[in-house]
Motif scaffolding. Structure first.
Motif, PDB file in Angstrom:
ATOM      1  N   ASP A   1      -0.455   0.996   9.314  1.00 39.70           N
ATOM      2  CA  ASP A   1      -1.825   0.682   8.860  1.00 39.70           C
ATOM      3  C   ASP A   1      -1.813   0.253   7.392  1.00 39.70           C
ATOM      4  OD1 ASP A   1      -2.804   1.409  11.331  1.00 39.70           O
ATOM      5  OD2 ASP A   1      -3.340   3.457  10.710  1.00 39.70           O
ATOM      6  N   PHE A   2      -1.024   0.969   6.584  1.00 40.71           N
ATOM      7  CA  PHE A   2      -0.929   0.659   5.153  1.00 40.71           C
ATOM      8  C   PHE A   2      -0.376  -0.750   4.940  1.00 40.71           C
ATOM      9  CE2 PHE A   2       1.692   0.528   1.301  1.00 40.71           C
ATOM     10  CZ  PHE A   2       0.764   0.876   0.335  1.00 40.71           C
ATOM     11  N   VAL A   3       0.666  -1.076   5.701  1.00 41.73           N
ATOM     12  CA  VAL A   3       1.318  -2.391   5.590  1.00 41.73           C
ATOM     13  C   VAL A   3       0.320  -3.513   5.913  1.00 41.73           C
ATOM     14  CG1 VAL A   3       2.966  -3.825   6.881  1.00 41.73           C
ATOM     15  CG2 VAL A   3       3.712  -1.667   5.864  1.00 41.73           C
ATOM     16  N   VAL A   4      -0.487  -3.283   6.940  1.00 45.43           N
ATOM     17  CA  VAL A   4      -1.503  -4.287   7.305  1.00 45.43           C
ATOM     18  C   VAL A   4      -2.549  -4.390   6.189  1.00 45.43           C
ATOM     19  CG1 VAL A   4      -3.341  -4.841   8.948  1.00 45.43           C
ATOM     20  CG2 VAL A   4      -1.140  -3.968   9.776  1.00 45.43           C
ATOM     21  N   ALA A   5      -3.031  -3.240   5.733  1.00 43.52           N
ATOM     22  CA  ALA A   5      -4.102  -3.232   4.722  1.00 43.52           C
ATOM     23  C   ALA A   5      -3.649  -3.870   3.416  1.00 43.52           C
ATOM     24  CB  ALA A   5      -4.565  -1.793   4.480  1.00 43.52           C
ATOM     25  N   GLU A   6      -2.386  -3.656   3.040  1.00 42.77           N
ATOM     26  CA  GLU A   6      -1.877  -4.151   1.760  1.00 42.77           C
ATOM     27  C   GLU A   6      -1.197  -5.510   1.884  1.00 42.77           C
ATOM     28  OE1 GLU A   6      -1.914  -3.244  -1.385  1.00 42.77           O
ATOM     29  OE2 GLU A   6      -3.076  -1.394  -1.130  1.00 42.77           O
ATOM     30  N   ASN A   7      -1.132  -6.022   3.107  1.00 42.39           N
ATOM     31  CA  ASN A   7      -0.470  -7.299   3.327  1.00 42.39           C
ATOM     32  C   ASN A   7       0.997  -7.274   2.866  1.00 42.39           C
ATOM     33  OD1 ASN A   7      -0.391  -9.865   4.290  1.00 42.39           O
ATOM     34  ND2 ASN A   7      -1.253 -10.808   2.445  1.00 42.39           N
ATOM     35  N   VAL A   8       1.699  -6.203   3.236  1.00 41.33           N
ATOM     36  CA  VAL A   8       3.125  -6.053   2.905  1.00 41.33           C
ATOM     37  C   VAL A   8       3.935  -6.991   3.803  1.00 41.33           C
ATOM     38  CG1 VAL A   8       5.074  -4.446   3.012  1.00 41.33           C
ATOM     39  CG2 VAL A   8       2.875  -3.686   2.084  1.00 41.33           C
ATOM     40  N   ALA A   9       4.835  -7.771   3.197  1.00 39.38           N
ATOM     41  CA  ALA A   9       5.556  -8.795   3.960  1.00 39.38           C
ATOM     42  C   ALA A   9       6.677  -8.199   4.804  1.00 39.38           C
ATOM     43  CB  ALA A   9       6.125  -9.839   3.005  1.00 39.38           C
ATOM     44  N   LEU A  10       7.281  -7.113   4.313  1.00 41.29           N
ATOM     45  CA  LEU A  10       8.505  -6.647   4.954  1.00 41.29           C
ATOM     46  C   LEU A  10       8.733  -5.169   4.630  1.00 41.29           C
ATOM     47  CD1 LEU A  10      11.609  -8.890   4.355  1.00 41.29           C
ATOM     48  CD2 LEU A  10      11.842  -6.441   4.659  1.00 41.29           C
ATOM     49  N   THR A  11       9.223  -4.418   5.612  1.00 41.26           N
ATOM     50  CA  THR A  11       9.497  -2.989   5.413  1.00 41.26           C
ATOM     51  C   THR A  11      10.980  -2.717   5.619  1.00 41.26           C
ATOM     52  OG1 THR A  11       7.276  -2.382   6.133  1.00 41.26           O
ATOM     53  CG2 THR A  11       8.953  -0.652   6.262  1.00 41.26           C
ATOM     54  N   LEU A  12      11.535  -1.893   4.737  1.00 42.37           N
ATOM     55  CA  LEU A  12      12.947  -1.510   4.808  1.00 42.37           C
ATOM     56  C   LEU A  12      13.002   0.011   4.947  1.00 42.37           C
ATOM     57  CD1 LEU A  12      15.992  -2.099   4.395  1.00 42.37           C
ATOM     58  CD2 LEU A  12      15.576  -2.042   1.937  1.00 42.37           C
ATOM     59  N   VAL A  13      13.751   0.493   5.954  1.00 44.30           N
ATOM     60  CA  VAL A  13      13.782   1.935   6.217  1.00 44.30           C
ATOM     61  C   VAL A  13      15.090   2.523   5.719  1.00 44.30           C
ATOM     62  CG1 VAL A  13      13.499   3.725   7.969  1.00 44.30           C
ATOM     63  CG2 VAL A  13      12.420   1.490   8.285  1.00 44.30           C
ATOM     64  N   GLY A  14      15.021   3.551   4.877  1.00 46.50           N
ATOM     65  CA  GLY A  14      16.218   4.187   4.343  1.00 46.50           C
ATOM     66  C   GLY A  14      16.839   5.209   5.277  1.00 46.50           C
ATOM     67  N   PRO A  15      16.135   6.285   5.613  1.00 39.62           N
ATOM     68  CA  PRO A  15      16.753   7.405   6.337  1.00 39.62           C
ATOM     69  C   PRO A  15      16.775   7.262   7.856  1.00 39.62           C
ATOM     70  CG  PRO A  15      14.620   8.055   5.399  1.00 39.62           C
ATOM     71  CD  PRO A  15      14.766   6.580   5.190  1.00 39.62           C
ATOM     72  N   GLU A  16      17.588   8.092   8.501  1.00 38.56           N
ATOM     73  CA  GLU A  16      17.795   8.007   9.939  1.00 38.56           C
ATOM     74  C   GLU A  16      16.625   8.568  10.757  1.00 38.56           C
ATOM     75  OE1 GLU A  16      19.592   9.600   7.732  1.00 38.56           O
ATOM     76  OE2 GLU A  16      20.114  11.640   8.351  1.00 38.56           O
ATOM     77  N   ALA A  17      15.940   9.598  10.238  1.00 39.16           N
ATOM     78  CA  ALA A  17      14.943  10.276  11.081  1.00 39.16           C
ATOM     79  C   ALA A  17      13.835   9.337  11.567  1.00 39.16           C
ATOM     80  CB  ALA A  17      14.369  11.497  10.347  1.00 39.16           C
ATOM     81  N   PRO A  18      13.194   8.552  10.681  1.00 40.21           N
ATOM     82  CA  PRO A  18      12.163   7.642  11.202  1.00 40.21           C
ATOM     83  C   PRO A  18      12.726   6.573  12.149  1.00 40.21           C
ATOM     84  CG  PRO A  18      12.406   7.390   8.805  1.00 40.21           C
ATOM     85  CD  PRO A  18      13.256   8.541   9.213  1.00 40.21           C
ATOM     86  N   LEU A  19      13.978   6.168  11.939  1.00 39.07           N
ATOM     87  CA  LEU A  19      14.600   5.175  12.826  1.00 39.07           C
ATOM     88  C   LEU A  19      14.781   5.770  14.223  1.00 39.07           C
ATOM     89  CD1 LEU A  19      17.228   3.805  10.299  1.00 39.07           C
ATOM     90  CD2 LEU A  19      15.207   2.587  11.143  1.00 39.07           C
TER      91      LEU A  19
END
Ligand code: AMP
Ligand code: GLY
Length: 421
Positions: A56-74
Motif C-alpha cells: 500500500d505504501f509503495v502505491v501511495a508513494e509511487n515507489v518504482a522498485l522494492t529491494l528485499v534484504g532479509p530471508e523472512a519476508p521472502l
C-alpha cells in the motif's frame, strides 16, 4: 525515482547507502531501518513491516522498485504479493526461496540435479536420527530444516554433541516447526567462501566474491554467529575456481529450478566449502545477500546500483557489466555485550567518525532514542575499510573501530586473516 529497501540490518544500510549515491534517486525508503539509516539525510525510515501494508505504501508513494534484504519476508511470499499487485520487486518468490527456507528442500534439490554438496539424510524421528549418527560417526553436522536465524546448525565434533543436537532440535523442540525435521550431513573440511549472484529469471550476474567469519572470537574460535566480519574479494576464488563454481553450482542451480518449474529471480548466495584439493561443494543456499558480506561488497561497487536493479527486474542483466573498486574491503562487525546468546540493548554509542573514501561505518543493531544513538541488537555496527591490500584495508577499518565506543563492545581483531596469509 523512489526506491524501497526492506529490512533493518547492516546489509540494508549498505544497500540503501549505495542506492542513494545514484543521481537518479529522489528518495530511498528503508522499512523499518535502524539508527544509521535514520541519521543519513538521504534515507527515510518507514515504520512498516507487514508486506501488504508495504505494498500500500509503495502505491501511495509511487515507489518504482522494492529491494528485499532479509530471508523472512521472502519466505513469507512478499515477492508473490507485490507481483500479484503489479509492483516491481527484486527477490525470489516464496517457492524459489525454499532453497534457503528448507534445508531438506535444498539438499533434495542438489541431489536431484547433481550439484556437489555433502552427503545427507533427513529425519523427523529422533530414534532414526540417533541411529544414523551412530552409523556415520563424528564429526557430523546437524541442521534444523527451517529458518533459525543462523542458529540452526551444529557442527558436532563428537558423538555426544551430535546426539545432544538431535535431542535439542527433535525432542526439545528448540526451533519449533523449523526444527521438526532435521538434516544430518557429512562434515566437510576446507575453506569457506561466499559466492553471490543476481538472477533475473534468465541471466546470471556474479557479484564480487567475499569471505565471512562465522565464529565469535579470533582464530575462528568460540560460538557460531551471524557473521563477525567479511572481506572482498576472497583470494581463494581464483578465476578458474570462479568459472568452476559457475559451471558446477550456480548455472545448474538456476537451470535445475527452471526444470522443476520455478523461475529464480533475486540474489542467489551459495555458501561454499572448498577442500584442500580445490573442489567446491555447496554448504547452503541463501536467497538474499549475505550479512555482513554485503557491506564490503557494496563498498567496492562502482556501478550505479539503481540501474543494475532495474535491469534485474526487467530481465536484462545480460547487458550489465559491473565495475568494482580494485581495492580490498574489510568489514569488521562490532557486536553488543552478550552476543550471540543474549545481546544487551541500550548502551550509548559514540565516536563514529564521518565517512571517508577509505572507511565507512554501516549500522545494524542501533536506534536513535531522543537523539542519542544506542545499541539495539546483537550486531551493532560494521566498519568497512578499503585499501590496496588486505593489510591496508584492515588498518583503515581498525583505526575507526578503535575510535568507536559503546560498553561491552565485542569484535574480532583478525578479520581477513586468510587473505593476509
Ligand atoms: P549453514 O547455515 O548451513 O551455512 O551452516 C553454518 C556454518 O556451519 C557454515 O558456514 C559452516 O561453517 C558450518 N557448516 C555447515 N555445514 C557444514 C558441513 N557439512 N561441514 C562442515 N561445516 C559445515
Ligand atoms: N553471513 C552469512 C549469511 O548472511 O548468511
Amino acid at each position: 525515482m523512489k526506491i524501497l529497501v526492506v529490512g533493518s540490518g547492516g546489509r540494508e544500510h549498505a544497500l540503501s547507502w549505495k542506492l542513494a549515491q545514484s543521481e537518479r534517486i529522489q528518495t530511498v525508503f528503508v522499512a523499518p531501518g535502524n539508527g544509521g539509516t535514520a541519521l543519513d539525510a538521504r534515507l527515510v525510515n518507514v515504520e512498516i513491516t507487514d508486506p501488504a501494508a508495504l505494498a500500500d505504501f509503495v502505491v501511495a508513494e509511487n515507489v518504482a522498485l522494492t529491494l528485499v534484504g532479509p530471508e523472512a519476508p521472502l519466505a513469507a511470499g512478499i515477492v508473490n504479493l507485490f507481483r500479484a499487485r503489479g509492483l516491481k520487486i527484486f527477490g525470489p518468490t516464496r517457492e524459489a526461496a525454499q532453497l534457503e527456507s528448507s534445508k531438506d528442500f535444498a539438499k533434495a534439490f542438489m541431489q536431484r540435479h547433481g550439484i556437489p554438496t555433502a552427503k545427507y539424510q533427513s529425519f523427523s524421528d529422533a530414534a532414526q536420527a540417533h541411529a544414523y549418527v551412530d552409523a556415520n560417526g563424528a564429526p557430523i553436522v546437524i541442521k534444523a530444516d527451517g529458518l533459525a536465524a543462523g542458529k540452526g546448525v551444529v557442527v558436532a565434533m563428537t558423538l555426544d554433541e551430535a546426539h545432544a543436537a538431535v535431542d535439542h532440535m527433535l525432542s526439545d523442540n528448540a526451533f519449533g516447526d523449523a526444527g521438526a525435521r532435521i538434516v544430518i550431513e557429512e562434515f566437510l573440511a576446507g575453506e569457506e567462501a561466499s559466492f553471490i549472484v543476481m538472477c533475473d529469471g534468465k541471466n546470471v550476474l556474479p557479484l564480487a566474491t567475499s569471505q565471512d567469519h562465522k565464529r565469535l572470537k579470533d582464530h575462528d574460535e568460540g560460538p557460531n554467529t551471524g557473521g563477525m566480519g567479511a572481506y572482498s574479494p576472497a583470494p581463494i576464488v581464483t578465476p578458474s575456481m570462479h568459472a568452476r563454481v559457475m559451471r558446477e553450482i550456480i548455472n545448474p542451480t538456476i537451470q535445475g529450478m527452471a526444470k522443476d518449474g520455478i523461475v529464480f529471480t533475486g540474489f542467489l548466495y551459495a555458501g561454499l566449502m572448498i577442500d584442500s584439493e580445490g573442489n567446491p561443494r555447496t554448504l547452503e543456499f541463501n536467497c538474499r545477500m549475505g550479512d555482513p558480506e554485503t557491506q564490503p561488497i557494496m563498498a567496492r561497487l562502482k556501478s550505479d546500483f539503481v540501474t543494475v536493479l532495474e535491469h534485474a527486474c526487467n530481465g536484462t542483466l545480460d547487458t550489465v557489466e559491473l565495475e568494482w573498486d580494485r581495492r580490498t574491503a574489510v568489514g569488521v562487525v562490532m557486536a553488543a555485550a552478550g552476543y550471540p546468546d543474549s545481546p544487551r540493548k541500550g548502551d550509548v554509542i559514540d565516536g563514529i567518525p564521518a565517512e571517508t573514501p577509505e572507511c565507512v561505518t554501516f549500522h545494524a543493531g542501533t536506534q536513535l532514542v531522543s537523539g542519542s544513538l544506542q545499541t539495539n541488537g546483537g550486531r551493532v555496527l560494521c566498519v568497512v575499510g578499503l585499501g590496496d591490500s588486505v593489510k591496508m584495508a584492515q588498518k583503515q577499518a581498525y583505526e575507526t573501530v578503535e575510535k568507536v565506543h559503546f560498553n561491552g563492545a565485542q569484535y574480532r581483531r583478525d578479520i581477513g586473516w586468510r587473505g593476509v596469509k
